[in-house]
Scaffold this active site. Structure first.
Site, PDB file in Angstrom:
ATOM      1  CE1 TYR A   1     -89.240 136.354  12.070  1.00  9.44           C
ATOM      2  CE2 TYR A   1     -88.586 134.196  11.243  1.00  9.44           C
ATOM      3  CZ  TYR A   1     -88.876 135.043  12.303  1.00  9.44           C
ATOM      4  OH  TYR A   1     -88.790 134.571  13.589  1.00  9.44           O
TER       5      TYR A   1
ATOM      6  CG  PHE B   1     -66.335 141.725  29.955  1.00 13.38           C
ATOM      7  CD1 PHE B   1     -65.738 142.951  30.171  1.00 13.38           C
ATOM      8  CD2 PHE B   1     -67.644 141.692  29.506  1.00 13.38           C
ATOM      9  CE1 PHE B   1     -66.441 144.135  29.954  1.00 13.38           C
ATOM     10  CE2 PHE B   1     -68.345 142.876  29.276  1.00 13.38           C
ATOM     11  CZ  PHE B   1     -67.732 144.097  29.498  1.00 13.38           C
TER      12      PHE B   1
ATOM     13  CG  ASP C   1     -64.838 138.564  24.485  1.00  9.32           C
ATOM     14  OD1 ASP C   1     -64.996 139.247  23.443  1.00  9.32           O
ATOM     15  OD2 ASP C   1     -65.329 138.880  25.576  1.00  9.32           O
TER      16      ASP C   1
ATOM     17  CG  PHE D   1     -71.313 147.571  36.369  1.00 12.05           C
ATOM     18  CD1 PHE D   1     -71.230 146.202  36.534  1.00 12.05           C
ATOM     19  CD2 PHE D   1     -71.416 148.077  35.083  1.00 12.05           C
ATOM     20  CE1 PHE D   1     -71.263 145.344  35.435  1.00 12.05           C
ATOM     21  CE2 PHE D   1     -71.440 147.231  33.986  1.00 12.05           C
ATOM     22  CZ  PHE D   1     -71.370 145.866  34.162  1.00 12.05           C
TER      23      PHE D   1
END
Ligand code: F0G
Length: 460
Positions: A74, A126, A217, A451
């Site tokens: 974990y 985007f 990005d 979309f």
């Protein structure tokens, strides 16, 4: 020395997945059932799936071997440290916050940095990125050069920032209202178009003057680096790995959808050089994704990403990856199909306005064309036009993007040259019967990222 005239992929196939070919009748029924939205088709009804390059890649034998080394503890999984080292070594960023995919990282950075009423300039929007900016109270402002909105303009760096647009925004709203500048590499919505190193350096200079950070990005940074290598003066002898590293050093924070460049099926991260942002994001990731040493990924997934990052910056890999896209684009051009030029990195973008000049934008030409391409040959593509554009968050009107495109996107290391031939021939057959194609109208429209889930019906 003899110049090699052609290249082939730097890999061979070890395992295959069978495809199913359907009849035209079956496809007509399938697309009707899917509300004429290719996102709602069942994968089993698709022959060649060029919907996206996101998470659809073929991992290497090394990546699969890495999956067996998953440390599913974990906390403190060894794969986290391996991934952290890959991000430092290949991308230069100091701190890593893993997330389940790119939009998880966009959520963290948006909520951490944006305040209500802020403006976020970027080199084209985007879909998910802009939505997270808006949900945090910000407004996106497009500062990409005008050439990016012109499908025929062959400028080699259509991902560049128009510095005058950026300066004008700073003058208009004031530096304090601009939490960061969003810079995408290989700009998706522009057609996979690169930003040049020279332009990025100019953006860096201007933003440093005002102390505005850059959020990168970096979803397709290696693809952008390839274009810099082959198109920008002074970079031909640099490796893609060196160029990728240099791009990253010109930015402060980064969001990554590892489902693209790093050639995996799931994963993402936020990376940063800022300790304060890191602490905040690290705290937030526990609330929304998972503990800060896995952030929604299994240990094995982090291992596959770490190995994929190293593979993604190899010149041979990226030459073949971008080369396949160029091959498909050139085939389509031979058939006279109108596409965005120059041909981009991750897909070929068909100009639906030119393909279907009789359909005005309200008749959803790109959505219509994607449905027709499916009906023709079982090939799945995606709308990138008015439907993806969504609605203005204040007025509720359709955003009307200048670009009305169908994206034919290539997964990495999945399809062969023959698949590209079949794709081009199918699209050419749709082109031959373009005059008989009518538009679509909405029958269902969801509130967010419409979309993905919207439904349509044909107009008589
Ligand atoms: N940024 C860019 C440039 C992207 O292309 C995507 C995803 C994201 C962020 C979000 O990442 O999907 O991992 O949450 N693009 C996919 C596509 C969906 O098909 O272009 P994600």
């Amino acid at each position: 020395m003899t110049e090699r005239r052609s290249w082939a992929e730097p890999w061979k196939i070890k395992m295959v997945e069978h495809l199913r070919m359907t009849t035209r009748e079956e496809r007509l029924a399938a697309i009707k059932e899917a509300g004429y939205n290719t996102f709602l088709l069942k994968s089993r009804d698709v022959y060649i799936d060029l919907l996206t390059d996101s998470g659809t890649n073929a991992m290497s034998d090394r990546q699969w071997a890495g999956m067996m080394l998953g440390d599913e503890a974990y906390a403190g999984s060894r794969n986290f440290y391996h991934l952290e080292k890959a991000i430092q070594d290949y991308y230069s960023y100091k701190y890593l916050v893993p997330t389940h995919q790119g939009r998880g990282a966009e959520h963290l950075i948006s909520q951490t940095i944006i305040k209500d009423g802020d403006y976020i300039p970027g080199n084209m929007y985007f879909t998910t990125t802009r939505l997270h900016q808006e949900l945090a109270g910000g407004t996106f402002v497009d500062i990409i050069i005008d050439e990016a909105h012109d499908t025929e303009n062959e400028f080699p760096f259509k991902g560049n920032v128009d510095l005058a647009k950026l300066q004008a925004l700073i003058d208009k709203v004031g530096v304090e209202r601009i939490p960061y500048v969003a810079i995408a590499t290989a700009v998706n919505m522009a057609g996979g178009q690169p930003i040049s190193m020279a332009n990025l350096k100019e953006v860096r200079k201007l933003t440093q003057k005002y102390n505005i950070p850059i959020v990168h990005d970096m979803t397709r940074v290696a693809e952008n680096a390839w274009f810099i290598k082959i198109r920008e003066e002074g970079y031909s002898s640099k490796s893609v790995a060196e160029i990728v590293y240099e791009i990253c050093t010109l930015t402060d924070h980064a969001t990554m959808s590892a489902k693209k460049d790093p050639i995996v099926n799931i994963g993402g991260f936020l990376a940063t050089n800022d300790e304060d942002i890191y602490r905040k994001a690290q705290n937030m990731v526990v609330v929304y994704e998972g503990l800060h040493t896995y952030g929604g990924m299994a240990g094995r997934d982090m291992e596959a990403v770490a190995i994929g990052i190293a593979e993604s910056v190899q010149d041979d890999h990226i030459r073949a990856r971008v080369g396949q896209t160029q091959y498909l684009g050139e085939k389509l051009l031979e058939f006279g199909v109108p596409i965005v030029l120059p041909i981009g990195s991750h897909g070929v973008f068909i100009d639906a306005k030119k393909f279907l000049p009789n359909l005005e934008q309200d008749l959803l030409p790109a959505q219509t064309l994607a449905a027709e391409i499916y009906i023709e040959g079982g090939i799945r593509t995606m709308e990138r036009g008015i439907v993806s554009g969504g609605r203005n968050k204040d007025t509720g009107e359709h955003n009307r993007p200048k670009l009305e495109l169908v994206r034919v996107t290539l997964p990495r290391r999945v399809y062969t040259q023959s698949h590209m031939d079949v794709t081009a021939e199918s699209i050419a057959d749709v082109y031959a019967r373009r005059d008989s194609i009518k538009g679509l109208r909405f029958t269902y429209e969801p509130d967010y990222l419409r979309f993905f889930q919207a439904r349509f019906e044909p107009i008589d």
